[in-house]
Design an enzyme around this catalytic site. Structure first.
Site, PDB file in Angstrom:
ATOM      1  N   ARG A   6       2.712  11.102 -11.443  1.00 49.79           N
ATOM      2  CA  ARG A   6       3.571  11.901 -10.213  1.00 49.79           C
ATOM      3  C   ARG A   6       5.109  11.636 -10.610  1.00 49.79           C
ATOM      4  O   ARG A   6       5.515  10.546  -9.953  1.00 49.79           O
ATOM      5  CB  ARG A   6       2.990  11.435  -8.836  1.00 49.79           C
ATOM      6  CG  ARG A   6       3.519  12.177  -7.855  1.00 49.79           C
ATOM      7  CD  ARG A   6       3.232  11.388  -6.409  1.00 49.79           C
ATOM      8  NE  ARG A   6       4.393  10.722  -6.314  1.00 49.79           N
ATOM      9  CZ  ARG A   6       4.391   9.598  -5.508  1.00 49.79           C
ATOM     10  NH1 ARG A   6       3.078   9.051  -4.998  1.00 49.79           N
ATOM     11  NH2 ARG A   6       5.499   8.757  -5.271  1.00 49.79           N
ATOM     12  N   TYR A  63       9.471   1.787  -3.589  1.00 47.27           N
ATOM     13  CA  TYR A  63       8.364   0.972  -3.964  1.00 47.27           C
ATOM     14  C   TYR A  63       8.127   1.284  -5.528  1.00 47.27           C
ATOM     15  O   TYR A  63       7.505   0.565  -6.168  1.00 47.27           O
ATOM     16  CB  TYR A  63       7.234   1.235  -3.310  1.00 47.27           C
ATOM     17  CG  TYR A  63       6.793   2.803  -3.145  1.00 47.27           C
ATOM     18  CD1 TYR A  63       6.354   3.672  -4.222  1.00 47.27           C
ATOM     19  CD2 TYR A  63       7.135   3.722  -2.086  1.00 47.27           C
ATOM     20  CE1 TYR A  63       5.882   5.117  -4.505  1.00 47.27           C
ATOM     21  CE2 TYR A  63       6.871   5.070  -2.195  1.00 47.27           C
ATOM     22  CZ  TYR A  63       6.490   5.623  -3.192  1.00 47.27           C
ATOM     23  OH  TYR A  63       6.018   6.987  -3.429  1.00 47.27           O
ATOM     24  N   HIS A  84       5.939  11.650  -3.358  1.00 45.90           N
ATOM     25  CA  HIS A  84       4.506  11.801  -2.815  1.00 45.90           C
ATOM     26  C   HIS A  84       4.808  13.348  -2.134  1.00 45.90           C
ATOM     27  O   HIS A  84       4.111  14.155  -2.459  1.00 45.90           O
ATOM     28  CB  HIS A  84       4.161  10.974  -1.785  1.00 45.90           C
ATOM     29  CG  HIS A  84       2.928  11.343  -1.120  1.00 45.90           C
ATOM     30  ND1 HIS A  84       1.712  11.314  -1.805  1.00 45.90           N
ATOM     31  CD2 HIS A  84       2.762  11.661  -0.065  1.00 45.90           C
ATOM     32  CE1 HIS A  84       0.726  11.894  -1.007  1.00 45.90           C
ATOM     33  NE2 HIS A  84       1.479  12.173   0.207  1.00 45.90           N
TER      34      HIS A  84
HETATM   35  C1  LIG Z   1      -8.018  10.145   5.182  1.00 51.22           C
HETATM   36  C2  LIG Z   1      -6.615  10.293   4.789  1.00 51.22           C
HETATM   37  N1  LIG Z   1      -5.927   9.081   4.861  1.00 51.22           N
HETATM   38  C3  LIG Z   1      -4.765   9.000   4.651  1.00 51.22           C
HETATM   39  C4  LIG Z   1      -3.814   9.948   4.329  1.00 51.22           C
HETATM   40  C5  LIG Z   1      -2.450  10.028   4.074  1.00 51.22           C
HETATM   41  N2  LIG Z   1      -2.000  10.165   2.869  1.00 51.22           N
HETATM   42  C6  LIG Z   1      -1.777  11.681   2.165  1.00 51.22           C
HETATM   43  S1  LIG Z   1      -1.808  11.659   0.660  1.00 51.22           S
HETATM   44  C7  LIG Z   1      -2.293  10.142   0.444  1.00 51.22           C
HETATM   45  C8  LIG Z   1      -2.229   9.549  -0.995  1.00 51.22           C
HETATM   46  C9  LIG Z   1      -3.124  10.093  -1.782  1.00 51.22           C
HETATM   47  O1  LIG Z   1      -3.485   9.901  -3.100  1.00 51.22           O
HETATM   48  P1  LIG Z   1      -4.037  10.183  -4.161  1.00 51.22           P
HETATM   49  O2  LIG Z   1      -5.250  10.653  -3.896  1.00 51.22           O
HETATM   50  O3  LIG Z   1      -3.901   9.292  -5.627  1.00 51.22           O
HETATM   51  O4  LIG Z   1      -3.123  11.674  -4.494  1.00 51.22           O
HETATM   52  P2  LIG Z   1      -1.828  11.885  -4.817  1.00 51.22           P
HETATM   53  O5  LIG Z   1      -1.074  12.329  -3.889  1.00 51.22           O
HETATM   54  O6  LIG Z   1      -1.170  10.821  -5.718  1.00 51.22           O
HETATM   55  O7  LIG Z   1      -1.920  13.123  -5.706  1.00 51.22           O
HETATM   56  C10 LIG Z   1      -2.313   9.433   1.606  1.00 51.22           C
HETATM   57  C11 LIG Z   1      -2.467   8.073   1.928  1.00 51.22           C
HETATM   58  C12 LIG Z   1      -4.600  11.172   4.412  1.00 51.22           C
HETATM   59  N3  LIG Z   1      -3.984  12.403   4.075  1.00 51.22           N
HETATM   60  N4  LIG Z   1      -6.038  11.208   4.560  1.00 51.22           N
END
Ligand SMILES: Cc1ncc(C[n+]2csc(CCOP(=O)(O)OP(=O)(O)O)c2C)c(N)n1
Ligand SMILES: Cc1ncc(C[n+]2csc(CCOP(=O)(O)OP(=O)(O)O)c2C)c(N)n1
Ligand SMILES: [Mg+2]
Ligand SMILES: [Mg+2]
Lengths: 358, 325, 358, 325
Positions: free
Chosen positions: C256, C269, C260
Site C-alpha cells: 500500500r 508508523y 490507509h
Molecule cells: C471488523 C472491523 N474492524 C476494524 C475496522 C477498521 N479498519 C478499517 S480498514 C482496517 C485495516 C484493514 O487491513 P487489511 O485487511 O490489510 O486491508 P488494507 O486496508 O490494507 O487493504 C481496519 C482495522 C473495520 N473496518 N472492520
C-alpha cells in the site's frame, strides 16, 4: 505428518518412546480413567431415570483427558470444553461437588445455574466452561498472555472438539496465541463427529493438524486413545511453552463412543460398523493391558477401583438427592459484583409473590 | 491544571491508571505506534512499553476473548474497539462470556475489564462509523454501560470503570472528541457509576440524555426557556446500567413531563426503556405523553445525517408538544 | 512455496510464463491501471480541499485489481474489499457514477448513503462492499454455492487484505468454500499493513499462503505488482473453479504505497525506507516498460491516456458538484422492500418538521 | 387434514415450500441425516436431496454469511440456528450485512432469507439453551421479526416469511414445540406478516404477548375472568417488526390498561418498546400504569427456571394491580 503412537492394541509400548512414569502415577491414571467411564454410566442412568436433567459422556475419550492432566503440573490452568471432567477429579475436585451439581441443589458450587456436566473449579484451576462452542480457545490465549505478563511460569491447556475448529474463536485463539507467543497448548479432541456432522463436513483439510502451519505453529497429531502418547506430546508442548517458544497445536485422534449427550440418538446418523471398529481401540483396555503386563495391577485390582468409586458415588447420590434447590436469592446474585437496585427490587418482588402464594 | 478535549481526557485517564495499576493492559487495533485512529492512546506505548499496550490482529472477537482470558488471570484489560460499529464480531464473547462468567460459575470466576469504543454520529462516517448500539448492551445482564458527555466527566467515569469488578462497556461520543475543551484535573478523581448528573434545573419538563445528546438537550432547553419560558430539567444519565432511578424519579415527579433524547434507532432503543420505567412507576404524575426524540429506524445514513440525528429543533418541538398537551 | 513472477523490474517477461494476451487487451489493462492511479490522486485532492468527505486510494495495488479482472469473464462476480475500484471501471461502470457517488448527490447510485469509495454495481457484477472487514469472504463462498446450485458456469472472486485474514469470516469463508467446493477464488491483497499494524502482528505464519492447506485448498503466492503473473494465477484459479475442483487461495504480495485512507497519516508508523524500496517495484511502471518494449505503446500514448481521463473527470466533477443531495425520502427507502407504517410515519414527521422550519 | 405439533408444522411448511420453490435451500448444523436436534427438518434431506438440505460446519457466522451470498445470487436460503443462544457469533453478518445490504447499496442488492431458530425457556436448558434475544433484532432496522404461538400459526407465518423480500428472523418458542397439537391444513396458506391476532376479547385490560407467553396471558386472562370478573383482551402480536400498531391502538383505547408479557430480561426488552409506544401515543386513555411482566435482569437460570419465567400467577397479580389502580 505421521501420528504419534506408543501403545499398540495389545498394550505393548514402543520402548523408544515409552515415558518414564512411576508405578503410583500410572495406577492413578488408570483409576481416573475408570472413574470417568463410571461417571458416564451413572450420569446417563440417572438421566434416563429422570433424576437429573442432562448428561454429557466422554466414554472413549478417557486417554486424552487423563493423559494430559498427568503431564501438567497442578498449577497449570485447564480450559475444558465439556468432555474432560476427569482432569478436575484427577486434581482432587471432590466427587461430592459433581454430584451436588448434577442435582443442581443448594450445595452445587455452580449454584444450580448450569446444565449438569458444565462445571468448573477455581481451586483446581479448571475454568468454568461455556456451552457456545469454541469460546474458551481465545480466552486461553489471553490467559497465557497474563501468565507471561506476570512472569508466572505457567501453562494453559485448552480443549475443544473437531467441530470447534470451525469456530471463530478457534481462528482468533490460534492466531493471537501465535502472534503473542503465549504459553498455551491448543488440544483438539478430534472425536470424528460434531453431534451428527462428520469430520468430512467440518473441513476440507486432510487432517486437522494441517491447520497449525497457517498460524505458524508447530502441530502434532497423536493417537488420542493412547494415554502414553498423549502424555508425551503434552509434556513436550509444556516444555516448549515454558521455554518461551509459544503454543503447540495438538490433534488427538479419538472417537466419541457414546451419544453426543443424553439428548442425542447416534443411531440416526452413525454407521454401526464405525463404532465397532473403534471399540477395538478402547483407551482403557489398552492401558489396562499395559499395566497388567508390567505387573502394576491385576484384574481384581481394577474391579476394586471400580466398586470403590461406585459405592462412594451411590452414597453421594442418595445424599445429594435429599437436598433442596438453591435459595431464591441465587437467582439474582453474581450477575454483578454487588446487587444493583433493579435486581434487588426484582428479588423483593419475587420474594413477596412467593410469600403470598406459599 | 489544563484544558483538554474529550479524547485527550481519555488518554489522560488511561495514562494515569497505567501508572497506578501495574496489571492494567491496553489492547486493540492501531493503539500502539499509531496511538489509536482517534489518538486516544497516543504516547502510551512509548511511555508504558509494548507489554502493556498491544496492537492486536484484526479480530474483535479475538480482542474481547483475549481480554477475558487476561481478566480471568488477574489482569485489568482495557480493550479498544476502533469504532463500536465493529464490535458485532465480538458479540458472542461479550454476551455469552464476559457478561455471564460470574453468574454461570457461581461467582468463582470473574472478568472485570473495560471495553472502550467511540460511538455515535455527526462526523460524516456513514453506517459503519456512526452507530449507537447501547441498547443491545443494556439488554444484556452482567454488563455495565457508561457514556460520558464532557472531558471532565470522561476522566472521572473512565477511571471508575477501570476499577469496577465487572465488565464495563464505555462508549465515547466521538463527535465530542474534539468539540470543546474543559478543565481536567491531574491525579486521582473518580465519578461513581450509577449516579446521574443534573445539568440544568427546571420545573416544567424533564429531558433525559447521555453522550452527545446532553448538549442537544441543553441547547433545546435554553431555547425553550428564552423563547417560550418553559424551564426544562436536563439530566445526563452517565451510566445506563445501573441506572440512577432516584434522580429520574425526583425530576419526573416534579415536572410531570418526560422526554428522552437518544441517537440510536427508535424501536427498542434505550429511550424505550426510559419511557417504560416512567410509565409503569409514575404514570399518575404525568401531565403529557412520555416522548422520545431519537434517530430513525433506518441504518445510519450519510448525506442526510443531519436530518437523521436528533437536533435541538426536533427536541424543542417535542417539548412544546408535551408542554402544551 | 515460491512466489510466481513473470515481469522483472525492467519489464522483461519470463518467456516460459508470458501469457498470450492480445495487444488491445494489454493496452486496455494499462489504461485502467492509469485510471486507478489518477482516481486516487483526484480523490485525495478533492478530500484535502474539503469537497468530498473521504477517499480510499489503492495506489501501488493497480496490478492486482486489473490483472484479476482481465482474467475473468464479464459474467463472473466480484466481491471487492475497497481497493479494487478499477475492476468496475474496466468492466464499463461509467465514471459519472463514481463522481456522483463521491459527492453523495441525488444521482449517486448508492443514494448518498456510503462513504465515498464504497460503491457497488449490480449491472457489472461488482458487489456492494461493506466496511466491517472480511464479511464478504464467506458471502462469496455462499454466492459460489448458488452458481453451482443453479448450474451457472460462473466464478466468484473475493478480495480482502492481509488484516482480513484474521477475521472470523475469512475462517468461515475458506472453510465453507472448501467443504462445499464452491467456485470461489479467495484473493488476498497482502499489502503488508492493516492501517498501522504490520503483517508480523497479524500472523505468526511465515507466509499467508500457508493458510490454504489448513482448509485443504491449493494456495498460490504471486507477485502482486506483476500484472501478468496476477493474470495467470487468476486464469488458473478460474479454470479449477469451472472444472468443479473448488476454490483457490491466492496471496498477492504487494504494497500500500499511500495512506490507509484520507484519514490516515502513515508517517506516524511506517519507515520511509520501506516505501522507497517498494516504489522501485511499482506495478504500473513495470508494465509500461513491458508494453513499450513490445512496441504496443509510447510515452506520448501513456500521457494521452492520462490526460483524456483527466479531462473527462474534471468535467464530471464540475457537473456533480452542482447537484443536490438525495431527497428526504431516501432516508427511509430501501430499509425494507416496502415502507412499513413506522418508517412512513417517521418520514412524514421529518417532512413536516422540515416544512415548518424551511 | 391432520393434527400436528408445532415442530411438525415447521417441518411441514419447509417441506411444502421446498416443493414449490426450487430455489429454496435449507442449511444449518445437524439439519441433514439427523433431521435437526429438534427434528424440525426430519426427512427433508431424504426427500429433497443433499443439494437442498445442507449440514454445515460448526460456524454460525458461516451459516448466515453463506446464506447471504446464496441470497444475493437468487436462492432463498432458510438457515437454522440450532438454538438462538448460538446466534451471537453471527451478529456481524446479521446486523452489518443482512440488515443493511439493501439500504447501503441503494436498493441494488437484496438478501431475502429466513433465519429460523428455537428460542425461549421452559425446557430446563439453562443459560445457553433458553434465551429470548428478540429485542436485539427489533432494534436492528432491516430485519423483520416473527414469532408464532401455535402449530397452525407456525405454518402460515413461516410460509409467508419464506416469501418475503427481506431477511426475516423467525423465532420458534421451543417449549411449545411438542406442547400440544392442532389442525394444520395441507397446502398453501399464509398468514401475512404485520398483522396481530386477537386471541381473546375483553374490555378491561389489554395483554400483549407473543410466542409461549400468549398461553400464559390466556391462562391469566381466564383466571381473572373466572375469579375476579375482569375481562382481558389478549393479543398475539405474531410479528414484532413491523408491528400491528392498529390492533394495539384499538385495544388500549378501549380498555385503557395495558400489560405486556415477555420472557426476556426486563431492561430494554421488547416490552419496553410496547410500553413506550402506548405512553407516547395514548397516555390520555390510560387508567393505570403500563406494566411489564418479564424475565428478570439476570442470565437465564436452571434450577430456578420456573421462578424466572413469567407465569399466569405473576400476570394475574399485575392485572389486579393495574385494574385496581
Ligand atoms: C471488523 C472491523 N474492524 C476494524 C475496522 C477498521 N479498519 C478499517 S480498514 C482496517 C485495516 C484493514 O487491513 P487489511 O485487511 O490489510 O486491508 P488494507 O486496508 O490494507 O487493504 C481496519 C482495522 C473495520 N473496518 N472492520
Ligand atoms: C456456537 C454453538 N453452535 C452450536 C452449538 C450446539 N452444539 C453443541 S455441541 C456441538 C458439536 C460440537 O462438536 P465438537 O466440537 O466436535 O465437540 P464434541 O461434542 O464432538 O466433543 C454443537 C453443534 C453450540 N453449543 N455452540
Ligand atoms: Mg467432535
Ligand atoms: Mg493490508
Amino acid at each position: 505428518m505421521s501420528m504419534i503412537k506408543i501403545l499398540d492394541s495389545t498394550g505393548k509400548a514402543d520402548p523408544e518412546l515409552e515415558p518414564n512414569i512411576s508405578k503410583e502415577k500410572l495406577v492413578k491414571m488408570l483409576e481416573y480413567m475408570i472413574l470417568v467411564r463410571l461417571l458416564d454410566e451413572k450420569g446417563m442412568r440417572l438421566q434416563r431415570q429422570g433424576r437429573i436433567s442432562f448428561s454429557i459422556p466422554s466414554t472413549g475419550q478417557e486417554a486424552t483427558q487423563i493423559g494430559a492432566v498427568a503431564a501438567l503440573s497442578p498449577e497449570d490452568w485447564i480450559f475444558p470444553a465439556y468432555r474432560e471432567p476427569g482432569m478436575a477429579f484427577y486434581r482432587g475436585l471432590p466427587l461430592e461437588d459433581l454430584v451436588n451439581h448434577w442435582f443442581i441443589n443448594e450445595k452445587d458450587p455452580q449454584k444450580g445455574r448450569r446444565l449438569p456436566g458444565l462445571f468448573g473449579s477455581k481451586q483446581f484451576r479448571y475454568v468454568n466452561p461455556s456451552a457456545p462452542i469454541g469460546t474458551q480457545i481465545i480466552q486461553a490465549a489471553g490467559a497465557g498472555y497474563a501468565h507471561k505478563y506476570l512472569s508466572e511460569n505457567l501453562v494453559d491447556i485448552v480443549f475443544f472438539g473437531d467441530g470447534a475448529t470451525s469456530s471463530s474463536d478457534f481462528h482468533s485463539g490460534l492466531n493471537f496465541g501465535a502472534v503473542f507467543k503465549t504459553p498455551t497448548i491448543f488440544f483438539c479432541q478430534n472425536n470424528q463427529w460434531a453431534i451428527s456432522v462428520p469430520l468430512s463436513r467440518q473441513t476440507g483439510a486432510t487432517s486437522l493438524v494441517d491447520k497449525a502451519q497457517g498460524y505458524g505453529l508447530p502441530g502434532v497429531q497423536v493417537d488420542g486413545n493412547d494415554i502414553l502418547a498423549v502424555y508425551n506430546v503434552v509434556k513436550e508442548a509444556v516444555k516448549r511453552a515454558k521455554a518461551g517458544d509459544g503454543p503447540t497445536f495438538i490433534e488427538a485422534v479419538t472417537y466419541r463412543a457414546g451419544p453426543h449427550t443424553s439428548s442425542d440418538d447416534p443411531t440416526r446418523y452413525r454407521p454401526k460398523e464405525e463404532l465397532e471398529k473403534w471399540k477395538k481401540l478402547d483407551p482403557i483396555s489398552r492401558f489396562e493391558k499395559y499395566l497388567r503386563a508390567k505387573g502394576y495391577i491385576t484384574q481384581e485390582g481394577i474391579e476394586e477401583i471400580r466398586s470403590s468409586f461406585d459405592n462412594k458415588l451411590n452414597n453421594l447420590i442418595s445424599e445429594a438427592e435429599k437436598l433442596k434447590p438453591p435459595s431464591l436469592k441465587t437467582l439474582f446474585s453474581d450477575v454483578y459484583s454487588e446487587l444493583p437496585w433493579h435486581l434487588e427490587e426484582q428479588f423483593n418482588e419475587l420474594n413477596a409473590l412467593k410469600g403470598r402464594n406459599a | 491544571m489544563s484544558e483538554l478535549t474529550m479524547v485527550e481526557s481519555v488518554c489522560f485517564a488511561l495514562d494515569e491508571e497505567l501508572g497506578r495499576n501495574s496489571k492494567l493492559v491496553i489492547l486493540g487495533e492501531d493503539v500502539g505506534p499509531n496511538g489509536g485512529v482517534f489518538r486516544a492512546t497516543q504516547g502510551l506505548l512509548e511511555k508504558h512499553g509494548p507489554k502493556r499496550v498491544l496492537d492486536t490482529p484484526l479480530s474483535e472477537n479475538g480482542i474481547i476473548g483475549f481480554a477475558i482470558g487476561m481478566s480471568l488471570m488477574g489482569l485489568t484489560p482495557v480493550a479498544e474497539i476502533q469504532f463500536v460499529d465493529f464490535i458485532y464480531p465480538a458479540f458472542d464473547q461479550l454476551i455469552s462470556e464476559a457478561a455471564k462468567f460470574r453468574y454461570r460459575s457461581g461467582g468463582m470466576f470473574t472478568t472485570p475489564m473495560v471495553i472502550r469504543s467511540p460511538y455515535g454520529g455527526g462526523v460524516r462516517g456513514a453506517h459503519y462509523h456512526s452507530q449507537s448500539p447501547e441498547a443491545y448492551f443494556t439488554h444484556t445482564p452482567g454488563l455495565k454501560v457508561v457514556i460520558p458527555s464532557t472531558p471532565y466527566e470522561t476522566k472521572g467515569l473512565l477511571t471508575s470503570a477501570m476499577r469496577e469488578d465487572d465488565p464495563v462497556i464505555f462508549l465515547e461520543p466521538k463527535r465530542l472528541y474534539r468539540a470543546f475543551k474543559e478543565e481536567v484535573p491531574k491525579g486521582d478523581y473518580t465519578i461513581p457509576l450509577g449516579e446521574a448528573r443534573k445539568v440544568r434545573v427546571g420545573g416544567d419538563v424533564t429531558l433525559l440524555a447521555y453522550g452527545a445528546m446532553v448538549h442537544v438537550a441543553l441547547e433545546a432547553a435554553n431555547i425553550a426557556s428564552t423563547n417560550h419560558q418553559i424551564e426544562c430539567e436536563v439530566i445526563d444519565l452517565r451510566t445506563l446500567v445501573p441506572l440512577d432511578i432516584k434522580t429520574i424519579e425526583k425530576s419526573v415527579k416534579k415536572t410531570g413531563r418526560m422526554i428522552s433524547i437518544t441517537e440510536a434507532p427508535k424501536t427498542s432503543g434505550f429511550s424505550a426503556e426510559l419511557s417504560a420505567l416512567v410509565a409503569e412507576r409514575w404514570i399518575e404524575y404525568m401531565e403529557g405523553p412520555i416522548m422520545r426524540v431519537t434517530g430513525y429506524d433506518t441504518p445510519f445514513p450519510l448525506s442526510l445525517e443531519q436530518e437523521y440525528l436528533p437536533t435541538a429543533q426536533r427536541t424543542l418541538e417535542t417539548i412544546m408538544k408535551v408542554y402544551n398537551f
